[in-house]
Every structure is written in structure tokens, then in C-alpha cells.
Scaffold this motif. Structure first.
Motif, PDB file in Angstrom:
ATOM      1  N   TYR A  37      26.713   7.884  33.714  1.00  0.00           N
ATOM      2  CA  TYR A  37      26.812   9.182  34.381  1.00  0.00           C
ATOM      3  C   TYR A  37      26.179   9.155  35.769  1.00  0.00           C
ATOM      4  N   VAL A  38      26.609  10.121  36.574  1.00  0.00           N
ATOM      5  CA  VAL A  38      26.100  10.325  37.929  1.00  0.00           C
ATOM      6  C   VAL A  38      25.582  11.756  37.997  1.00  0.00           C
ATOM      7  N   VAL A  39      24.432  11.935  38.649  1.00  0.00           N
ATOM      8  CA  VAL A  39      23.847  13.263  38.830  1.00  0.00           C
ATOM      9  C   VAL A  39      23.786  13.576  40.320  1.00  0.00           C
ATOM     10  N   MET A  40      24.262  14.758  40.705  1.00  0.00           N
ATOM     11  CA  MET A  40      24.195  15.239  42.081  1.00  0.00           C
ATOM     12  C   MET A  40      23.384  16.537  42.085  1.00  0.00           C
ATOM     13  N   PRO A  41      22.129  16.486  42.530  1.00  0.00           N
ATOM     14  CA  PRO A  41      21.344  17.709  42.611  1.00  0.00           C
ATOM     15  C   PRO A  41      21.971  18.700  43.600  1.00  0.00           C
ATOM     16  N   THR A  42      21.970  19.981  43.213  1.00  0.00           N
ATOM     17  CA  THR A  42      22.498  21.033  44.086  1.00  0.00           C
ATOM     18  C   THR A  42      21.399  21.998  44.521  1.00  0.00           C
ATOM     19  N   ILE A  43      20.319  22.097  43.721  1.00  0.00           N
ATOM     20  CA  ILE A  43      19.132  22.868  44.088  1.00  0.00           C
ATOM     21  C   ILE A  43      17.927  21.950  43.881  1.00  0.00           C
ATOM     22  N   SER A  44      17.216  21.651  44.952  1.00  0.00           N
ATOM     23  CA  SER A  44      16.070  20.745  44.905  1.00  0.00           C
ATOM     24  C   SER A  44      14.952  21.302  44.034  1.00  0.00           C
ATOM     25  N   GLY A  45      14.167  20.380  43.466  1.00  0.00           N
ATOM     26  CA  GLY A  45      13.007  20.788  42.687  1.00  0.00           C
ATOM     27  C   GLY A  45      12.493  19.649  41.840  1.00  0.00           C
ATOM     28  N   GLU A  46      11.548  19.966  40.955  1.00  0.00           N
ATOM     29  CA  GLU A  46      10.964  18.966  40.077  1.00  0.00           C
ATOM     30  C   GLU A  46      11.293  19.258  38.627  1.00  0.00           C
ATOM     31  N   LEU A  47      11.708  18.207  37.910  1.00  0.00           N
ATOM     32  CA  LEU A  47      11.951  18.286  36.475  1.00  0.00           C
ATOM     33  C   LEU A  47      11.065  17.261  35.785  1.00  0.00           C
ATOM     34  N   THR A  48      10.615  17.581  34.590  1.00  0.00           N
ATOM     35  CA  THR A  48       9.811  16.654  33.802  1.00  0.00           C
ATOM     36  C   THR A  48      10.715  15.986  32.788  1.00  0.00           C
ATOM     37  N   ILE A  49      10.727  14.656  32.790  1.00  0.00           N
ATOM     38  CA  ILE A  49      11.552  13.874  31.873  1.00  0.00           C
ATOM     39  C   ILE A  49      10.636  13.358  30.764  1.00  0.00           C
ATOM     40  N   THR A  55       6.058   9.503  26.675  1.00  0.00           N
ATOM     41  CA  THR A  55       5.628   9.489  28.063  1.00  0.00           C
ATOM     42  C   THR A  55       6.443  10.512  28.857  1.00  0.00           C
ATOM     43  N   GLU A  56       5.822  11.009  29.918  1.00  0.00           N
ATOM     44  CA  GLU A  56       6.466  12.015  30.759  1.00  0.00           C
ATOM     45  C   GLU A  56       6.482  11.540  32.197  1.00  0.00           C
ATOM     46  N   VAL A  57       7.590  11.781  32.870  1.00  0.00           N
ATOM     47  CA  VAL A  57       7.751  11.422  34.271  1.00  0.00           C
ATOM     48  C   VAL A  57       8.214  12.670  35.015  1.00  0.00           C
ATOM     49  N   VAL A  58       7.520  13.017  36.086  1.00  0.00           N
ATOM     50  CA  VAL A  58       7.964  14.126  36.921  1.00  0.00           C
ATOM     51  C   VAL A  58       8.931  13.559  37.945  1.00  0.00           C
ATOM     52  N   SER A  59      10.133  14.104  37.954  1.00  0.00           N
ATOM     53  CA  SER A  59      11.192  13.616  38.827  1.00  0.00           C
ATOM     54  C   SER A  59      11.495  14.659  39.900  1.00  0.00           C
ATOM     55  N   SER A  60      11.403  14.258  41.164  1.00  0.00           N
ATOM     56  CA  SER A  60      11.741  15.155  42.268  1.00  0.00           C
ATOM     57  C   SER A  60      13.211  14.973  42.615  1.00  0.00           C
ATOM     58  N   LEU A  61      13.965  16.042  42.542  1.00  0.00           N
ATOM     59  CA  LEU A  61      15.378  16.012  42.889  1.00  0.00           C
ATOM     60  C   LEU A  61      15.567  16.684  44.242  1.00  0.00           C
ATOM     61  N   GLU A  65      21.275  14.361  47.122  1.00  0.00           N
ATOM     62  CA  GLU A  65      20.911  12.952  46.938  1.00  0.00           C
ATOM     63  C   GLU A  65      21.182  12.532  45.483  1.00  0.00           C
ATOM     64  N   PRO A  66      22.339  11.898  45.243  1.00  0.00           N
ATOM     65  CA  PRO A  66      22.738  11.555  43.870  1.00  0.00           C
ATOM     66  C   PRO A  66      22.020  10.321  43.332  1.00  0.00           C
ATOM     67  N   TYR A  67      22.073  10.195  42.013  1.00  0.00           N
ATOM     68  CA  TYR A  67      21.630   8.971  41.343  1.00  0.00           C
ATOM     69  C   TYR A  67      22.523   8.734  40.142  1.00  0.00           C
ATOM     70  N   ALA A  68      22.513   7.505  39.624  1.00  0.00           N
ATOM     71  CA  ALA A  68      23.372   7.137  38.496  1.00  0.00           C
ATOM     72  C   ALA A  68      22.543   6.458  37.416  1.00  0.00           C
ATOM     73  N   VAL A  77      14.997  16.787  29.267  1.00  0.00           N
ATOM     74  CA  VAL A  77      14.757  17.164  30.661  1.00  0.00           C
ATOM     75  C   VAL A  77      14.243  18.604  30.659  1.00  0.00           C
ATOM     76  N   GLN A  78      13.053  18.810  31.223  1.00  0.00           N
ATOM     77  CA  GLN A  78      12.399  20.116  31.175  1.00  0.00           C
ATOM     78  C   GLN A  78      12.034  20.607  32.574  1.00  0.00           C
ATOM     79  N   ASN A  79      12.173  21.908  32.764  1.00  0.00           N
ATOM     80  CA  ASN A  79      11.720  22.513  34.017  1.00  0.00           C
ATOM     81  C   ASN A  79      10.418  23.250  33.738  1.00  0.00           C
ATOM     82  N   ARG A  80       9.309  22.642  34.121  1.00  0.00           N
ATOM     83  CA  ARG A  80       7.995  23.247  33.950  1.00  0.00           C
ATOM     84  C   ARG A  80       7.513  23.893  35.244  1.00  0.00           C
ATOM     85  N   SER A  81       8.363  23.887  36.260  1.00  0.00           N
ATOM     86  CA  SER A  81       7.985  24.464  37.555  1.00  0.00           C
ATOM     87  C   SER A  81       8.267  25.971  37.564  1.00  0.00           C
TER      88      SER A  81
END
Length: 98
Positions: A37-49, A55-61, A65-68, A77-81
Motif C-alpha cells: 500500500y501507499v499512503v498520501m497524507p492530506t492533513i499534516s499531523g502526528e499519529l502514534t503507531i 512498542t510505540e512510534v510517533v509518526s509525523s505526517l 509527502e507519500p510513503y509506501a 494507528v492512533q491519533n493521540r494529538s
């Protein structure tokens, strides 16, 4: 956490396109990706994976800026922001035939 909003926008023989909207306090729930899969963020922010081992990783989108990722990724995938985050996910079923 509440369920993030998933809206399937395209579903055909070669891909599934889903818009994921994460208001604060929402999550996908545990899932395993059965397709590349490919992900294309449309609204920037931070999600917790959250990974299967806890283990938890905070991901800045960043919007635009896409990623695959490849098949087999498992996570929640959680939004704790305090802000809404959104992306469009394209799952690849098979290559398009011209």
C-alpha cells in the motif's frame, strides 16, 4: 479509543482507495495489511503507531509527502494529538493493465 473514519472512495480489480480521517482520540484498531500500500497524507499531523510487541512510534505526517509499505505490516494507528490528521491509502491488488 473511538474508531477513525474510513471512507472507501475507489474499489476495483486493481486497487482500493480509502480516505482515513483521524479526529483526536480515534484509531484504526488492530489490523494486518494483506496488500502492498501507499499512503498520501492530506492533513499534516502526528499519529502514534502501536506495534504488535507493544512498542510505540510517533509518526509525523506531512500533507503531500507519500510513503509506501509492503504486505504484512501489523499495527494500530492512533491519533493521540489534539488535531485531526488525514491520509488517503491506496492498497494495490494487482498492476493495472493498459
Amino acid at each position: 479509543m473511538e474508531q477513525a473514519i474510513a471512507k472507501v472512495e475507489i474499489e476495483n480489480a486493481f486497487c482500493v482507495v480509502t480516505r482515513w480521517t483521524f479526529p483526536p482520540g480515534t484509531a484504526t484498531g488492530w489490523h494486518r495489511h494483506e496488500k502492498d500500500y501507499v499512503v498520501m497524507p492530506t492533513i499534516s499531523g502526528e499519529l502514534t503507531i502501536v506495534q504488535p510487541d507493544g512498542t510505540e512510534v510517533v509518526s509525523s505526517l506531512t500533507a503531500g509527502e507519500p510513503y509506501a509499505r509492503t504486505v504484512g505490516v501489523e499495527h494500530d494507528v492512533q491519533n493521540r494529538s489534539d488535531a485531526t490528521v488525514e491520509f488517503v491509502e491506496v492498497e494495490i491488488i494487482r498492476p493495472a493493465r493498459g
